[in-house]
Design a protein around this motif. Structure first.
Motif, PDB file in Angstrom:
ATOM      1  N   ASP A  79      -2.554   1.288 -13.086  1.00  0.00           N
ATOM      2  CA  ASP A  79      -3.367   0.779 -11.988  1.00  0.00           C
ATOM      3  C   ASP A  79      -4.056   1.961 -11.319  1.00  0.00           C
ATOM      4  OD1 ASP A  79      -4.474  -0.974 -10.221  1.00  0.00           O
ATOM      5  OD2 ASP A  79      -2.598  -1.565  -9.266  1.00  0.00           O
ATOM      6  N   ASN A  84       0.812  -1.211   0.000  1.00  0.00           N
ATOM      7  CA  ASN A  84       0.000   0.000   0.000  1.00  0.00           C
ATOM      8  C   ASN A  84       0.847   1.264   0.000  1.00  0.00           C
ATOM      9  OD1 ASN A  84      -2.410  -1.392   0.008  1.00  0.00           O
ATOM     10  ND2 ASN A  84      -2.407  -1.597   2.226  1.00  0.00           N
ATOM     11  N   SER A 133      -5.290   3.899  -7.987  1.00  0.00           N
ATOM     12  CA  SER A 133      -5.010   4.016  -6.560  1.00  0.00           C
ATOM     13  C   SER A 133      -6.166   4.739  -5.884  1.00  0.00           C
ATOM     14  CB  SER A 133      -3.713   4.789  -6.332  1.00  0.00           C
ATOM     15  OG  SER A 133      -3.597   5.098  -4.967  1.00  0.00           O
ATOM     16  N   ILE A 142       2.683   4.172  -1.546  1.00  0.00           N
ATOM     17  CA  ILE A 142       2.636   4.883  -2.813  1.00  0.00           C
ATOM     18  C   ILE A 142       3.541   6.092  -2.697  1.00  0.00           C
ATOM     19  CG2 ILE A 142       1.167   6.132  -4.426  1.00  0.00           C
ATOM     20  CD1 ILE A 142      -1.151   4.436  -3.358  1.00  0.00           C
ATOM     21  N   ASN A 201       2.981  -1.545  -9.966  1.00  0.00           N
ATOM     22  CA  ASN A 201       4.096  -1.979  -9.142  1.00  0.00           C
ATOM     23  C   ASN A 201       4.935  -2.983  -9.950  1.00  0.00           C
ATOM     24  OD1 ASN A 201       5.773  -3.208  -7.253  1.00  0.00           O
ATOM     25  ND2 ASN A 201       4.237  -3.071  -5.637  1.00  0.00           N
TER      26      ASN A 201
END
Length: 160
Positions: free
Chosen positions: A85, A2, A87, A4, A97
């Motif tokens: 992706d 998680n 978020s 970022i 990632n």
């Protein structure tokens, strides 16, 4: 993970895109085509599907000179690529990632529809994602495409 970390690149990114849009009409038969080729000089930073296609095939005719009918189907397709992706923490898209990358694409989405127009009233019915299967079909990593559904609606203009 998680974690970022927002980052920017100091590299110059070049994008090449070529789009061909051509529509054909043979009497009541209509064919709409949209083909896009694109590539990025930095695929790790700005991933793009190399080829995107949209085709729409329909017939358009009138019944009793007042009811306009349009019956057809369309298809959307793009080649496999490492899509950005989403978020939810930041509320925006991000590069995937590196430890857990997922390719999406290489899956057509087909729909059939019927549109009707009678004076000031329009109504339609659509069967979306006609070709639903048990395969891997995603808009983005871990975000599946909506399952096969029936959509319908009506529009009525109250002015002359």
């Amino acid at each position: 993970s998680n974690n970022i970390t927002p980052m920017q690149t100091n590299k110059n990114i070049q994008v090449f895109c070529a789009n061909l849009k051509q529509d054909f009409k043979f009497g009541i038969l209509h064919i709409e085509n949209d083909i896009t080729y694109q590539t990025s000089s930095e695929k790790d930073i700005l991933p793009l599907p190399q080829l995107s296609l949209y085709h729409n095939l329909f017939i358009n005719f009138k019944i009793a000179k007042v009811l306009t009918c349009e019956l057809g189907g369309d298809i959307k397709y793009w080649t496999k690529y490492y899509a950005p992706d989403y978020s939810p923490v930041m509320g925006q898209f991000m590069v995937q990632n590196n430890y857990k990358k997922t390719k999406i694409g290489n899956y057509p989405i087909m729909s059939v529809y019927a549109n009707f127009d009678l004076k000031r009233t329009r109504f339609y019915v659509q069967y979306y994602h006609l070709n639903q299967s048990t395969g891997r079909y995603f808009w983005g990593p871990n975000y599946p495409i909506n399952p096969a559904t029936i959509h319908f609606g009506i529009s009525w203009n109250f002015y002359d």
